[in-house]
Design a protein around this motif. Structure first.
Motif, mmCIF file in Angstrom:
data_model
loop_
_atom_site.group_PDB
_atom_site.id
_atom_site.type_symbol
_atom_site.label_atom_id
_atom_site.label_comp_id
_atom_site.label_asym_id
_atom_site.label_seq_id
_atom_site.Cartn_x
_atom_site.Cartn_y
_atom_site.Cartn_z
ATOM 1 N N LEU A 166 62.384 32.922 18.158
ATOM 2 C CA LEU A 166 61.535 31.772 18.493
ATOM 3 C C LEU A 166 62.398 30.635 19.015
ATOM 4 O O LEU A 166 63.587 30.539 18.678
ATOM 5 C CB LEU A 166 60.766 31.297 17.256
ATOM 6 N N ILE A 167 61.795 29.756 19.819
ATOM 7 C CA ILE A 167 62.498 28.547 20.259
ATOM 8 C C ILE A 167 61.610 27.334 19.992
ATOM 9 O O ILE A 167 60.406 27.365 20.233
ATOM 10 C CB ILE A 167 62.910 28.615 21.757
ATOM 11 N N GLY A 168 62.219 26.281 19.477
ATOM 12 C CA GLY A 168 61.508 25.027 19.213
ATOM 13 C C GLY A 168 61.566 24.146 20.443
ATOM 14 O O GLY A 168 62.643 23.922 21.011
ATOM 15 N N THR A 169 60.405 23.637 20.868
ATOM 16 C CA THR A 169 60.368 22.856 22.115
ATOM 17 C C THR A 169 59.778 21.471 21.910
ATOM 18 O O THR A 169 59.159 20.917 22.808
ATOM 19 C CB THR A 169 59.536 23.604 23.175
ATOM 20 N N GLY A 170 59.958 20.895 20.729
ATOM 21 C CA GLY A 170 59.440 19.541 20.503
ATOM 22 C C GLY A 170 59.184 19.312 19.024
ATOM 23 O O GLY A 170 59.220 20.229 18.208
ATOM 24 N N GLU A 171 58.921 18.052 18.677
ATOM 25 C CA GLU A 171 58.702 17.679 17.277
ATOM 26 C C GLU A 171 57.304 18.040 16.792
ATOM 27 O O GLU A 171 57.078 18.200 15.604
ATOM 28 C CB GLU A 171 58.918 16.167 17.107
ATOM 29 N N LYS A 172 56.349 18.149 17.713
ATOM 30 C CA LYS A 172 54.969 18.419 17.294
ATOM 31 C C LYS A 172 54.856 19.819 16.713
ATOM 32 O O LYS A 172 55.645 20.707 17.035
ATOM 33 C CB LYS A 172 54.012 18.263 18.488
#
Length: 552
Positions: free
Chosen positions: A272-278
């Motif tokens: 998985l990759i995180g693409t923001g704080e939301k």
């Protein structure tokens, strides 16, 4: 994340695609530049060596297809090796084990473990209908357990009640027991981190692993840390045994080397990759799509998926119907701008468009960015209901009031009204039957040339079959709800094949007729109806130049 690498590789490979035949010297010179670009992007040295050796081996004396130029063959080889480096296939979180399946999150302090735990819990609950329990094992960081509890409330996922004085191992044991009694499908253990790897941390991780028997051990790493992230992955894998990686802050401006190195060095898949704080800022990692983005080929399927997630199909259908009747007021324009921001804004959408990387700077210079959309939405929000429905009543005194309310000036309001007027004219022309639709496509193709965008678009993107002519404005994009996985797979193959043919400029122009280049023209994307609901700023006056249409 990969912008600088994308620019460098794009210009290097660009120099090759125009050649009739490639010598070994040409390939060596290009690979020298590729090596430099990868090293500057912070990719591990042994990974760079392995990559360039494999490309050279395949590129020199490669069996070149009759219809393909040698330079384009090199682009394909580089693309294939990038995919291989990142892992040939995307790997999802494995839940194929007796319930409750234990997922253990490990990593250094500040890498985003707690937030990522909540994001994964939300994803499993909403997409796979799993009953998830989260437990914070971080007794060292102040309020860490309270943070997870609040995130649990936010994503509507149960968290293990906090009991003071318990050790991380005790909490892990209690979490697994509570999940069994509560009938949960998945337990996510959010472990403690340190500012650096030390022996007590590794002992604690091993003890937690012993009592909880996790099926997945996911290492959460900050992609902005570069080569340190690779060393971190090695250490955790040797001592604890990780099953996959989660890279956070992939929306940042780092050089992307960690992402390219970690899979190659550890052999563990990036899941998985995180693409923001939301809480919705989490994506599955698809190596082929990332490789496409790095080489400027765009990422059509991710864009379509994002649209299907974020756009209400019923609302889109109602808007399409309204547009076909030739009606388009400021409420509709606001709706289009809001949908764009939901899909990642101007930058996010352009990054996924084939061959559109070069346009980003041009559009930014013309003032076309997400801030501009924010100002336009503020202007529309400052209007009364009557003004939004009938912009013609806006005279000087009303504009003065709207400017004061939105923090803008009369010039910006006039610009917005001019853009709306151009789009409304297009709706009327597109609403007409017979010649009107075809005329509109021709006009849009001509408009692309007038704006100075036609010549720079690879493949078929500048003409009638491309982005401007019957693309976002005319043909629309596919509606995922009517497509099965095989069709999506076919789209992906189509995108790859297009990296070989009809290329002018950046590799990966997707020539084709109708919709988005390379996609069938009849299919529509919800929220971007074929009757002209595409990217609002590419309307008649979007780039500040007067396009075709009625004279005012």
């Amino acid at each position: 994340m990969f912008e600088s690498l994308q620019e460098r590789l794009g210009s290097i490979l660009n120099g090759l695609t125009g050649r009739g035949a490639l010598s070994e010297a040409d390939v060596s010179a290009a690979l020298r530049e590729v090596r430099r670009a990868l090293l500057e992007a912070d990719v591990a040295l042994e990974v760079v060596r392995s990559f360039t050796d494999k490309v050279r081996e395949k590129a020199v004396g490669a069996a070149v297809l009759k219809s393909i130029k040698p330079g384009q063959m090199v682009v394909k080889i580089v693309h294939d090796e990038l995919v291989e480096m990142l892992g040939a296939e995307g790997v999802a979180i494995d839940l194929n084990a007796p319930a409750p399946v234990v997922v253990m999150m490990v990593g250094l302090q500040g890498s985003g473990k707690t937030t990522t735990s909540a994001k994964i819990a939300r994803r499993l609950t909403e997409r796979q209908n799993k009953k998830v329990l989260m437990a914070s094992l971080d007794t060292r960081r102040p309020a860490a357990q309270e943070q997870l509890r609040q995130l649990g409330e936010q994503v509507k996922v149960t968290t293990l009640p906090i009991v003071g004085g318990q050790t991380p191992v005790d909490i892990a044991r209690r979490a697994v027991q509570a999940a069994k009694l509560g009938g949960h499908d998945v337990v996510i253990l959010d472990t403690a981190g340190r500012t650096h790897i030390d022996e007590p941390l590794m002992v604690e991780m091993a003890d937690i692993k012993k009592v909880s028997s996790p099926h997945e051990i996911l290492l959460v790493a900050d992609s902005l840390t570069g080569q340190d992230a690779v060393n971190l992955a090695k250490s955790f894998d040797e001592r604890v045994g990780i099953t996959g990686l989660v890279l956070t802050r992939m929306d940042g401006d780092g050089r992307g080397g960690a992402a390219l190195s970690m899979r190659a060095v550890t052999g563990k898949p990036i899941k998985l990759i995180g693409t923001g704080e939301k809480m919705d800022g989490l994506e599955e990692f698809h190596p082929k799509r990332i490789a496409d983005r790095i080489l400027g080929m765009g990422d059509i399927i991710s864009l379509v998926e994002k649209a299907a997630e974020n756009i209400d199909a019923e609302q889109a259908a109602a808007m399409a119907k309204k547009m076909q009747s030739g009606k388009f007021d400021l409420n509709d324009l606001a709706g289009q701008l809001q949908q764009m921001s939901k899909m990642g804004g101007m930058g996010g959408i352009m990054g996924m468009m084939p061959g559109m990387g070069k346009m980003k700077d041009q559009m930014a210079a013309a003032g076309l960015d997400d801030k501009m959309f924010g100002r336009q939405l503020a202007i529309i929000s400052s209007m009364t209901k009557a003004e939004r429905a009938n912009p013609d009543i806006l005279k000087h005194s009303r504009k003065k009031r709207i400017a004061a309310g939105s923090g803008t000036d009369a010039a910006e309001i006039n610009k917005l009204l001019k853009m709306h007027r151009g789009m409304a004219d297009m709706m009327k022309a597109m609403g007409g039957k017979g010649k009107g639709g075809g005329l509109m496509r021709g006009m849009m193709g001509g408009l692309a040339q007038k704006m100075g965008l036609g010549g720079m678009m690879p493949g078929g993107m500048g003409g009638q079959g491309g982005m401007m002519g019957g693309g976002m404005m005319g043909g629309g994009m596919p509606d995922l709800s009517k497509m099965d996985p095989k069709q999506l797979e076919a789209l992906q193959k189509q995108a790859q094949a297009a990296g070989l043919g009809g290329m002018k400029g950046l590799p990966g122009g997707l020539p084709g007729g109708g919709g988005l280049p390379g996609l069938p023209g009849g299919m529509k994307l919800p929220g971007l109806p074929g009757s002209g609901g595409g990217l609002p700023m590419l309307g008649k006056n979007g780039l500040g130049k007067k396009g075709p249409g009625k004279k005012k």
